[in-house]
Structures are given as C-alpha cells and as structure tokens.
Design an enzyme around this catalytic site. Structure first.
Site, PDB file in Angstrom:
ATOM      1  N   CYS A 198       0.853  -1.191   0.000  1.00 12.59           N
ATOM      2  CA  CYS A 198       0.000   0.000   0.000  1.00 12.59           C
ATOM      3  C   CYS A 198       0.891   1.245   0.000  1.00 12.59           C
ATOM      4  O   CYS A 198       2.116   1.154   0.020  1.00 12.59           O
ATOM      5  CB  CYS A 198      -0.917  -0.012   1.216  1.00 12.59           C
ATOM      6  SG  CYS A 198      -0.039   0.164   2.782  1.00 12.59           S
ATOM      7  N   CYS A 206       3.139   1.401   2.961  1.00  9.83           N
ATOM      8  CA  CYS A 206       4.253   0.454   2.802  1.00  9.83           C
ATOM      9  C   CYS A 206       5.357   1.073   1.941  1.00  9.83           C
ATOM     10  O   CYS A 206       6.544   0.915   2.232  1.00  9.83           O
ATOM     11  CB  CYS A 206       3.777  -0.837   2.145  1.00  9.83           C
ATOM     12  SG  CYS A 206       2.612  -1.802   3.122  1.00  9.83           S
ATOM     13  N   ARG A 238       9.073   1.885   3.048  1.00 11.47           N
ATOM     14  CA  ARG A 238      10.171   1.378   2.236  1.00 11.47           C
ATOM     15  C   ARG A 238      11.152   2.512   1.911  1.00 11.47           C
ATOM     16  O   ARG A 238      12.366   2.315   1.935  1.00 11.47           O
ATOM     17  CB  ARG A 238       9.582   0.802   0.948  1.00 11.47           C
ATOM     18  CG  ARG A 238      10.449  -0.141   0.216  1.00 11.47           C
ATOM     19  CD  ARG A 238       9.733  -0.695  -0.992  1.00 11.47           C
ATOM     20  NE  ARG A 238       8.862  -1.801  -0.643  1.00 11.47           N
ATOM     21  CZ  ARG A 238       8.212  -2.541  -1.537  1.00 11.47           C
ATOM     22  NH1 ARG A 238       8.340  -2.294  -2.823  1.00 11.47           N
ATOM     23  NH2 ARG A 238       7.456  -3.533  -1.149  1.00 11.47           N
ATOM     24  N   CYS A 279      -5.530   5.868   3.350  1.00  7.57           N
ATOM     25  CA  CYS A 279      -4.312   6.326   2.687  1.00  7.57           C
ATOM     26  C   CYS A 279      -4.630   6.684   1.236  1.00  7.57           C
ATOM     27  O   CYS A 279      -5.687   6.346   0.712  1.00  7.57           O
ATOM     28  CB  CYS A 279      -3.209   5.283   2.770  1.00  7.57           C
ATOM     29  SG  CYS A 279      -3.629   3.689   2.068  1.00  7.57           S
ATOM     30  N   CYS A 290      -4.283   0.044   2.704  1.00  7.00           N
ATOM     31  CA  CYS A 290      -3.542   0.260   3.945  1.00  7.00           C
ATOM     32  C   CYS A 290      -4.187  -0.411   5.157  1.00  7.00           C
ATOM     33  O   CYS A 290      -3.494  -0.808   6.084  1.00  7.00           O
ATOM     34  CB  CYS A 290      -3.390   1.758   4.222  1.00  7.00           C
ATOM     35  SG  CYS A 290      -2.310   2.595   3.056  1.00  7.00           S
TER      36      CYS A 290
END
Length: 177
Positions: A41, A44, A48, A104, A130
């Site tokens: 998502c 994420c 990252r 999100c 999300c």
C-alpha cells in the site's frame, strides 16, 4: 558502551552493517511483493522509502567514517528512522482502528525532483489497501514489526549521536596506564 559506539562509528564495519540490515529488509519487502504476491500500500511504499534512507545513511557513513561526513550520516539515519517509526505507527493505527474517514492515498506522492514511482515502478508503485492485514507473524502485522524495527534503528542512532561526545580511547600496545 558509549565509547564503544563512538569507536565503532569511526569505522566502516558498523556503517556497512547498518546498510546491510536495511538492504536485507528491502529485499524481504520485494520478496513479499514479487514472490508471495502481497500488494504494497502507499504507507508500505513510504516505509520502504524510509528504509532506503537508513540504508543511504549506512552508505554515507561507510564512505568516510572518520570525517565530518559521519555527522551527515547520523542526521540522515535519525531522520529516516524517525520518519519510518512515525509512518509505521500511523499505518498500524489504520489497521488496528479502521475508519472510512482515515484512509491512505491511492498512489504515493513523491516530489517532482525525485519521482521514485516513475524511475522504479516495480519497487515504488502502490496497489494495496492500507487497512488490510495481508500478512502476520507471531500475531504482529508487517507495520507492527516495522514499528519495532524503526524504534530499534532510532534508539541505536540516538545512542551513536550521544556517543560522539566521548573521545575514543587510544589503545596503544606500549602505552603506560
């Protein structure tokens, strides 16, 4: 302990270890995405990106650990760990307390001067939800694990920053005590 951290921050090994741990987590995320088929998502993708910041700090620190560039690495490390902790906490709250009014975005928003989603779409394009918990280990979801990981990165980074106030002990084979 602080003298040890100061001494370690002046060598390449600790910085390379920092970069390698972040790289291992990035490769794990790519394994989850491309091999296991889990869709990342937007949160994420942002988490990252924060991991890439930690990895970048490790690389910067490894380039010249005895120069003032070490301070740049420490600042980047602290900032990336803090942002990662903040983002993963927010993501965890979205999963634990789903709310139709708190969601999100559909796509990650990167600055125009750094369009990561255009340069590396296989890494930085989001397609998941999300609020969905698609993976868990020991009853913790991925963002919950990332809270712990980023908290550990931040704690060590702050200790390394505090350790910079201590002069490293000079160990000489023939020195008197």
């Amino acid at each position: 302990m602080l003298q040890y951290l100061n001494t370690s921050s002046r060598g390449r090994t600790a910085w390379l270890l920092l970069a390698l741990t972040a790289l291992a987590l990035e490769l794990t995320a790519l394994f989850f995405q491309h091999v296991m088929g889990l869709k990342p998502c937007v949160m994420c993708i942002y988490e990252r990106s924060a991991l890439f910041g930690v990895m970048g700090a490790g690389i910067i620190g490894a380039i010249a650990p005895k120069s003032p560039l070490r301070w740049v690495a420490i600042v980047v490390w602290i900032y990336s760990a803090w942002e990662g902790l903040r983002l993963s906490w927010e993501h965890t709250m979205m999963q634990l307390h789903p709310n139709p009014f708190v969601t999100c975005d559909f796509a990650a928003r990167f600055p125009t001067w750094l369009p990561l989603d255009k340069w590396l779409p296989s890494v930085f394009v989001a397609s998941g939800d999300c609020a969905e918990i698609s993976w868990s280990f020991l009853s913790l979801s991925m963002p919950q694990w990332m809270v712990g990981i980023f908290a550990a990165y931040l704690a060590v980074a702050v200790l390394v920053l505090l350790a910079q106030a201590f002069k490293p002990k000079r160990r000489d084979l023939f020195s008197r005590r």
